[in-house]
Design an enzyme around this catalytic site. Structure first.
Site, PDB file in Angstrom:
ATOM      1  N   ALA A  94      -1.807  13.347 -10.112  1.00 53.60           N
ATOM      2  CA  ALA A  94      -2.324  13.031 -11.452  1.00 53.60           C
ATOM      3  C   ALA A  94      -1.590  11.867 -12.102  1.00 53.60           C
ATOM      4  O   ALA A  94      -1.809  11.588 -13.276  1.00 53.60           O
ATOM      5  CB  ALA A  94      -2.243  14.266 -12.341  1.00 53.60           C
ATOM      6  N   SER A  95      -0.722  11.159 -11.367  1.00 54.84           N
ATOM      7  CA  SER A  95       0.029  10.064 -11.990  1.00 54.84           C
ATOM      8  C   SER A  95      -0.858   8.868 -12.320  1.00 54.84           C
ATOM      9  O   SER A  95      -0.497   8.023 -13.116  1.00 54.84           O
ATOM     10  CB  SER A  95       1.168   9.626 -11.061  1.00 54.84           C
ATOM     11  OG  SER A  95       0.692   9.490  -9.745  1.00 54.84           O
ATOM     12  N   ARG A  96      -2.018   8.784 -11.662  1.00 56.85           N
ATOM     13  CA  ARG A  96      -2.920   7.640 -11.908  1.00 56.85           C
ATOM     14  C   ARG A  96      -4.339   7.990 -11.461  1.00 56.85           C
ATOM     15  O   ARG A  96      -4.573   9.107 -10.991  1.00 56.85           O
ATOM     16  CB  ARG A  96      -2.406   6.388 -11.162  1.00 56.85           C
ATOM     17  CG  ARG A  96      -2.099   6.640  -9.688  1.00 56.85           C
ATOM     18  CD  ARG A  96      -1.156   5.558  -9.124  1.00 56.85           C
ATOM     19  NE  ARG A  96      -0.553   5.995  -7.868  1.00 56.85           N
ATOM     20  CZ  ARG A  96      -1.026   5.662  -6.671  1.00 56.85           C
ATOM     21  NH1 ARG A  96      -2.082   4.902  -6.569  1.00 56.85           N
ATOM     22  NH2 ARG A  96      -0.433   6.107  -5.579  1.00 56.85           N
ATOM     23  N   ASN A 110      -6.555  17.039  -6.158  1.00 52.74           N
ATOM     24  CA  ASN A 110      -7.019  15.658  -6.271  1.00 52.74           C
ATOM     25  C   ASN A 110      -6.170  14.686  -5.455  1.00 52.74           C
ATOM     26  O   ASN A 110      -6.644  13.614  -5.099  1.00 52.74           O
ATOM     27  CB  ASN A 110      -6.999  15.270  -7.760  1.00 52.74           C
ATOM     28  CG  ASN A 110      -7.120  13.789  -7.959  1.00 52.74           C
ATOM     29  OD1 ASN A 110      -8.218  13.245  -7.919  1.00 52.74           O
ATOM     30  ND2 ASN A 110      -6.002  13.089  -8.153  1.00 52.74           N
ATOM     31  N   SER A 124     -14.989  13.708  -1.155  1.00 49.53           N
ATOM     32  CA  SER A 124     -15.533  12.344  -1.269  1.00 49.53           C
ATOM     33  C   SER A 124     -16.931  12.296  -0.695  1.00 49.53           C
ATOM     34  O   SER A 124     -17.255  13.045   0.234  1.00 49.53           O
ATOM     35  CB  SER A 124     -14.644  11.377  -0.483  1.00 49.53           C
ATOM     36  OG  SER A 124     -15.270  10.124  -0.364  1.00 49.53           O
ATOM     37  N   TYR A 163     -10.262   9.928   7.269  1.00 60.20           N
ATOM     38  CA  TYR A 163     -10.458  10.321   5.863  1.00 60.20           C
ATOM     39  C   TYR A 163     -11.704  11.191   5.737  1.00 60.20           C
ATOM     40  O   TYR A 163     -11.677  12.234   5.070  1.00 60.20           O
ATOM     41  CB  TYR A 163     -10.588   9.034   5.048  1.00 60.20           C
ATOM     42  CG  TYR A 163     -10.830   9.193   3.574  1.00 60.20           C
ATOM     43  CD1 TYR A 163      -9.827   9.635   2.716  1.00 60.20           C
ATOM     44  CD2 TYR A 163     -12.062   8.842   3.007  1.00 60.20           C
ATOM     45  CE1 TYR A 163     -10.046   9.731   1.341  1.00 60.20           C
ATOM     46  CE2 TYR A 163     -12.287   8.935   1.641  1.00 60.20           C
ATOM     47  CZ  TYR A 163     -11.268   9.387   0.818  1.00 60.20           C
ATOM     48  OH  TYR A 163     -11.493   9.483  -0.541  1.00 60.20           O
ATOM     49  N   ALA A 215     -13.054  13.046   8.054  1.00 55.88           N
ATOM     50  CA  ALA A 215     -12.789  14.350   8.682  1.00 55.88           C
ATOM     51  C   ALA A 215     -12.046  15.260   7.716  1.00 55.88           C
ATOM     52  O   ALA A 215     -12.360  16.453   7.571  1.00 55.88           O
ATOM     53  CB  ALA A 215     -11.982  14.157   9.964  1.00 55.88           C
ATOM     54  N   LYS A 274     -11.975  15.017   4.381  1.00 55.09           N
ATOM     55  CA  LYS A 274     -12.793  15.333   3.206  1.00 55.09           C
ATOM     56  C   LYS A 274     -13.941  16.279   3.552  1.00 55.09           C
ATOM     57  O   LYS A 274     -14.334  17.116   2.726  1.00 55.09           O
ATOM     58  CB  LYS A 274     -13.318  14.035   2.573  1.00 55.09           C
ATOM     59  CG  LYS A 274     -12.225  13.157   1.982  1.00 55.09           C
ATOM     60  CD  LYS A 274     -11.469  13.854   0.858  1.00 55.09           C
ATOM     61  CE  LYS A 274     -10.534  12.952   0.088  1.00 55.09           C
ATOM     62  NZ  LYS A 274      -9.828  13.641  -0.989  1.00 55.09           N
ATOM     63  N   ILE A 306     -15.470   5.009  -7.318  1.00 55.90           N
ATOM     64  CA  ILE A 306     -14.957   5.083  -8.681  1.00 55.90           C
ATOM     65  C   ILE A 306     -13.844   4.039  -8.806  1.00 55.90           C
ATOM     66  O   ILE A 306     -13.043   3.893  -7.871  1.00 55.90           O
ATOM     67  CB  ILE A 306     -14.357   6.488  -8.975  1.00 55.90           C
ATOM     68  CG1 ILE A 306     -15.298   7.624  -8.506  1.00 55.90           C
ATOM     69  CG2 ILE A 306     -13.970   6.627 -10.435  1.00 55.90           C
ATOM     70  CD1 ILE A 306     -16.571   7.790  -9.264  1.00 55.90           C
TER      71      ILE A 306
HETATM   72  N1  LIG Z   1     -11.498   6.246  -6.160  1.00 56.26           N
HETATM   73  C1  LIG Z   1     -12.584   6.580  -5.513  1.00 56.26           C
HETATM   74  O1  LIG Z   1     -13.571   5.834  -5.469  1.00 56.26           O
HETATM   75  C2  LIG Z   1     -12.675   7.916  -4.824  1.00 56.26           C
HETATM   76  C3  LIG Z   1     -13.899   8.252  -4.232  1.00 56.26           C
HETATM   77  C4  LIG Z   1     -14.022   9.478  -3.606  1.00 56.26           C
HETATM   78  C5  LIG Z   1     -12.959  10.353  -3.573  1.00 56.26           C
HETATM   79  N2  LIG Z   1     -11.775   9.998  -4.143  1.00 56.26           N
HETATM   80  C6  LIG Z   1     -10.689  10.962  -4.065  1.00 56.26           C
HETATM   81  O2  LIG Z   1     -10.186  11.190  -5.352  1.00 56.26           O
HETATM   82  C7  LIG Z   1      -8.796  11.487  -5.297  1.00 56.26           C
HETATM   83  C8  LIG Z   1      -8.041  10.554  -6.227  1.00 56.26           C
HETATM   84  O3  LIG Z   1      -8.331   9.216  -5.843  1.00 56.26           O
HETATM   85  P1  LIG Z   1      -7.808   7.965  -6.689  1.00 56.26           P
HETATM   86  O4  LIG Z   1      -8.747   6.862  -6.405  1.00 56.26           O
HETATM   87  O5  LIG Z   1      -7.506   8.352  -8.066  1.00 56.26           O
HETATM   88  O6  LIG Z   1      -6.436   7.672  -5.878  1.00 56.26           O
HETATM   89  P2  LIG Z   1      -5.146   6.829  -6.297  1.00 56.26           P
HETATM   90  O7  LIG Z   1      -5.393   6.021  -7.527  1.00 56.26           O
HETATM   91  O8  LIG Z   1      -4.723   6.133  -5.052  1.00 56.26           O
HETATM   92  O9  LIG Z   1      -4.072   7.989  -6.666  1.00 56.26           O
HETATM   93  C9  LIG Z   1      -3.669   8.888  -5.683  1.00 56.26           C
HETATM   94  C10 LIG Z   1      -2.846   9.990  -6.302  1.00 56.26           C
HETATM   95  O10 LIG Z   1      -2.470  10.906  -5.268  1.00 56.26           O
HETATM   96  C11 LIG Z   1      -1.057  11.106  -5.327  1.00 56.26           C
HETATM   97  N3  LIG Z   1      -0.539  11.468  -4.007  1.00 56.26           N
HETATM   98  C12 LIG Z   1      -0.646  10.782  -2.849  1.00 56.26           C
HETATM   99  N4  LIG Z   1      -0.018  11.444  -1.864  1.00 56.26           N
HETATM  100  C13 LIG Z   1       0.500  12.578  -2.404  1.00 56.26           C
HETATM  101  C14 LIG Z   1       1.256  13.673  -1.906  1.00 56.26           C
HETATM  102  N5  LIG Z   1       1.628  13.727  -0.616  1.00 56.26           N
HETATM  103  N6  LIG Z   1       1.626  14.658  -2.756  1.00 56.26           N
HETATM  104  C15 LIG Z   1       1.271  14.611  -4.068  1.00 56.26           C
HETATM  105  N7  LIG Z   1       0.554  13.589  -4.605  1.00 56.26           N
HETATM  106  C16 LIG Z   1       0.171  12.589  -3.775  1.00 56.26           C
HETATM  107  C17 LIG Z   1      -0.498   9.821  -5.873  1.00 56.26           C
HETATM  108  O11 LIG Z   1       0.802  10.053  -6.418  1.00 56.26           O
HETATM  109  P3  LIG Z   1       1.861   8.843  -6.619  1.00 56.26           P
HETATM  110  O12 LIG Z   1       1.311   8.011  -7.766  1.00 56.26           O
HETATM  111  O13 LIG Z   1       3.139   9.532  -6.949  1.00 56.26           O
HETATM  112  O14 LIG Z   1       1.885   8.079  -5.343  1.00 56.26           O
HETATM  113  C18 LIG Z   1      -1.550   9.476  -6.932  1.00 56.26           C
HETATM  114  O15 LIG Z   1      -1.305  10.229  -8.108  1.00 56.26           O
HETATM  115  C19 LIG Z   1      -8.392  11.334  -3.833  1.00 56.26           C
HETATM  116  O16 LIG Z   1      -8.389  12.598  -3.210  1.00 56.26           O
HETATM  117  C20 LIG Z   1      -9.504  10.473  -3.258  1.00 56.26           C
HETATM  118  O17 LIG Z   1      -9.676  10.678  -1.879  1.00 56.26           O
HETATM  119  C21 LIG Z   1     -11.613   8.792  -4.776  1.00 56.26           C
END
Ligand SMILES: NC(=O)c1ccc[n+]([C@@H]2O[C@H](COP(=O)([O-])OP(=O)(O)OC[C@H]3O[C@@H](n4cnc5c(N)ncnc54)[C@H](OP(=O)(O)O)[C@@H]3O)[C@@H](O)[C@H]2O)c1
Length: 247
Positions: free
Chosen positions: A13-15, A90, A142, A155, A157, A159, A188
């Site tokens: 949830a940091s970003r 997430n 996803s 990825y 596999a 999801k 997104i």
């Molecule tokens: N963006 C899209 O278009 C999209 C589309 C479909 C699905 N999703 C899914 O939505 C989710 C969030 O995506 P996002 O785009 O927001 O990603 P993001 O901006 O890259 O952020 C990823 C988050 O996951 C955390 N993280 C990574 N590895 C971790 C671990 N081992 N333990 C705990 N936290 C961990 C990160 O923490 P740090 O900041 O500390 O590294 C960060 O808070 C993901 O599961 C992604 O697959 C995203």
């Protein structure tokens, strides 16, 4: 902290999506626990922003892919704040490559964080939810797990695995009034999609019937609905937030 605030833990949830989900759940009155793995500064910034908006929030850093850390943190959460009522899995990473070039270490890392991480957290959280005889688990999968995507087979596999896992657990836990649902975002705008080139973005836009990339808030609204008792009759479902790119 209000004695009555329900606990919602949002991993990663940091970003990005996780930060928007944390904001949204805090608005609904949850005490939101913000998980992160390395970006503590960004997690603190989010904590301040949520507090300034009048929300209740605590930081909770751990690596979701390490089951010992997960179990330890969930025990600490239960002792410190009470049982987790809502878990949003997430946290996620993507390491893209064509199958022919896929490295074992990259495959392991993707499955460890995106699939096993969500399984570890679901197992730990639902132990607490079973005792409370209520709970909502929301998996952020996803569209790629439903449709597939060249260059993202590991990825996809992970999801897609999350979908089978969630339907199974939804069946196991329904009698305890624990609901498990899957949200499948399309494209997104976050750091994850920020790495795309303009050419890639244009190609993606052509595949989205609604014609624009989603915002993290579009996903957060659905998560808030699934977290609330308003959705009490919904479990084991896979719900897309994708502008129509997969129907
Ligand atoms: N963006 C899209 O278009 C999209 C589309 C479909 C699905 N999703 C899914 O939505 C989710 C969030 O995506 P996002 O785009 O927001 O990603 P993001 O901006 O890259 O952020 C990823 C988050 O996951 C955390 N993280 C990574 N590895 C971790 C671990 N081992 N333990 C705990 N936290 C961990 C990160 O923490 P740090 O900041 O500390 O590294 C960060 O808070 C993901 O599961 C992604 O697959 C995203």
């Amino acid at each position: 902290m209000s004695e009555t605030a329900k606990i919602a833990l949002v991993t990663g949830a940091s970003r990005g999506l996780g930060a928007a989900i944390a904001h949204r759940l805090a608005k609904d009155g949850f005490l939101v626990l913000i998980n992160f793995v390395s970006n503590e500064d960004q997690a603190r910034e989010l904590q301040n922003a949520i507090q300034q908006a009048g929300g209740k929030v605590e930081l909770c850093g751990f690596d979701v892919s390490k089951s010992d850390q997960v179990d330890e943190k969930f025990d600490w959460i239960a002792k410190t704040f009470g049982p987790v009522a809502v878990l949003v899995n997430n946290a996620g990473i993507t390491i893209d490559s064509l199958l022919m070039r896929m490295k074992d270490a990259d495959l392991d890392k993707t499955l460890d964080v995106d699939l096993k991480g969500a399984i570890f957290c679901t197992r730990a959280a639902t132990k607490q939810m079973m005792r409370a005889r209520q709970g909502s688990v929301i998996q952020i999968s996803s569209v790629v797990g439903e449709s597939g995507n060249a260059g993202q087979s590991a990825y996809a596999a992970a999801k897609a695995g999350l979908i089978g896992f969630s339907k199974s657990v939804a069946k196991e836990l329904a009698s305890r009034q624990i609901r498990v649902n899957v949200v499948t975002p399309g494209f997104i705008e976050t750091d994850m999609t920020g790495a795309l080139t303009e050419v890639q973005k244009e190609a993606i836009l052509r595949s989205i019937p609604l014609g624009f990339l989603g915002a993290p808030e579009d996903v957060a609204e659905l998560v808030a609905f699934l977290a609330s008792p308003v959705s009490r009759y919904i479990t084991g479902q896979v719900i897309g937030v994708n502008g129509g790119m997969y129907m």
